[in-house]
Design a protein around this motif. Structure first.
Motif, PDB file in Angstrom:
ATOM      1  N   GLY A 270     -89.519 100.980 -35.777  1.00 48.99           N
ATOM      2  CA  GLY A 270     -88.367 100.448 -35.057  1.00 48.99           C
ATOM      3  C   GLY A 270     -87.492  99.487 -35.833  1.00 48.99           C
ATOM      4  O   GLY A 270     -86.325  99.308 -35.494  1.00 48.99           O
ATOM      5  N   ASP A 271     -88.030  98.852 -36.859  1.00 49.20           N
ATOM      6  CA  ASP A 271     -87.221  97.899 -37.620  1.00 49.20           C
ATOM      7  C   ASP A 271     -87.691  97.853 -39.070  1.00 49.20           C
ATOM      8  O   ASP A 271     -88.667  98.511 -39.437  1.00 49.20           O
ATOM      9  CB  ASP A 271     -87.268  96.504 -36.976  1.00 49.20           C
ATOM     10  CG  ASP A 271     -88.674  95.923 -36.869  1.00 49.20           C
ATOM     11  OD1 ASP A 271     -89.544  96.259 -37.708  1.00 49.20           O
ATOM     12  OD2 ASP A 271     -88.907  95.123 -35.946  1.00 49.20           O
ATOM     13  N   ASP A 272     -86.990  97.085 -39.879  1.00 44.67           N
ATOM     14  CA  ASP A 272     -87.307  97.013 -41.308  1.00 44.67           C
ATOM     15  C   ASP A 272     -88.716  96.478 -41.562  1.00 44.67           C
ATOM     16  O   ASP A 272     -89.392  96.922 -42.484  1.00 44.67           O
ATOM     17  CB  ASP A 272     -86.289  96.141 -42.044  1.00 44.67           C
ATOM     18  CG  ASP A 272     -84.933  96.804 -42.171  1.00 44.67           C
ATOM     19  OD1 ASP A 272     -84.832  98.026 -41.936  1.00 44.67           O
ATOM     20  OD2 ASP A 272     -83.955  96.091 -42.497  1.00 44.67           O
ATOM     21  N   ASP A 273     -89.164  95.513 -40.749  1.00 49.39           N
ATOM     22  CA  ASP A 273     -90.509  94.964 -40.938  1.00 49.39           C
ATOM     23  C   ASP A 273     -91.579  96.024 -40.719  1.00 49.39           C
ATOM     24  O   ASP A 273     -92.566  96.086 -41.456  1.00 49.39           O
ATOM     25  CB  ASP A 273     -90.751  93.775 -40.001  1.00 49.39           C
ATOM     26  CG  ASP A 273     -89.963  92.543 -40.403  1.00 49.39           C
ATOM     27  OD1 ASP A 273     -89.577  92.427 -41.586  1.00 49.39           O
ATOM     28  OD2 ASP A 273     -89.750  91.681 -39.527  1.00 49.39           O
ATOM     29  N   ALA A 274     -91.389  96.857 -39.706  1.00 43.04           N
ATOM     30  CA  ALA A 274     -92.353  97.926 -39.432  1.00 43.04           C
ATOM     31  C   ALA A 274     -92.385  98.922 -40.587  1.00 43.04           C
ATOM     32  O   ALA A 274     -93.456  99.356 -41.024  1.00 43.04           O
ATOM     33  CB  ALA A 274     -92.005  98.623 -38.121  1.00 43.04           C
TER      34      ALA A 274
END
Length: 79
Positions: free
Chosen positions: A57-61
């Protein structure tokens, strides 16, 4: 690719193929949205995982999965 080895790949429908070590893969495959990769008629085992787009879902994931692949690559080079 890193050091001539595949780390991750893009698959149909936004699925991320991730190469990890067997031990990490056994733990990671228990997460929701993660499955052992199947290529043709062959189930690949815990070292090749398909990660669904919903997990990314996001860059961290995404970075979590890239780091897992990099760590596996580092570990295999030391062996």
């Amino acid at each position: 690719m890193l050091d001539g080895r595949i780390l991750v790949g893009a698959r149909k429908n936004g699925v991320l193929l991730v190469r990890v070590d067997e031990e990490s893969g056994a733990a990671l495959v228990t997460q929701s949205g993660v499955a052992v990769a199947v290529m043709g008629a062959k189930t690949m085992g815990n070292s090749w995982l398909d990660v669904s787009p919903g997990v990314l879902g996001d860059d961290d994931a995404l970075m979590f999965w890239l780091d897992a692949a990099r760590e596996a690559n580092e570990t295999s080079r030391r062996e």
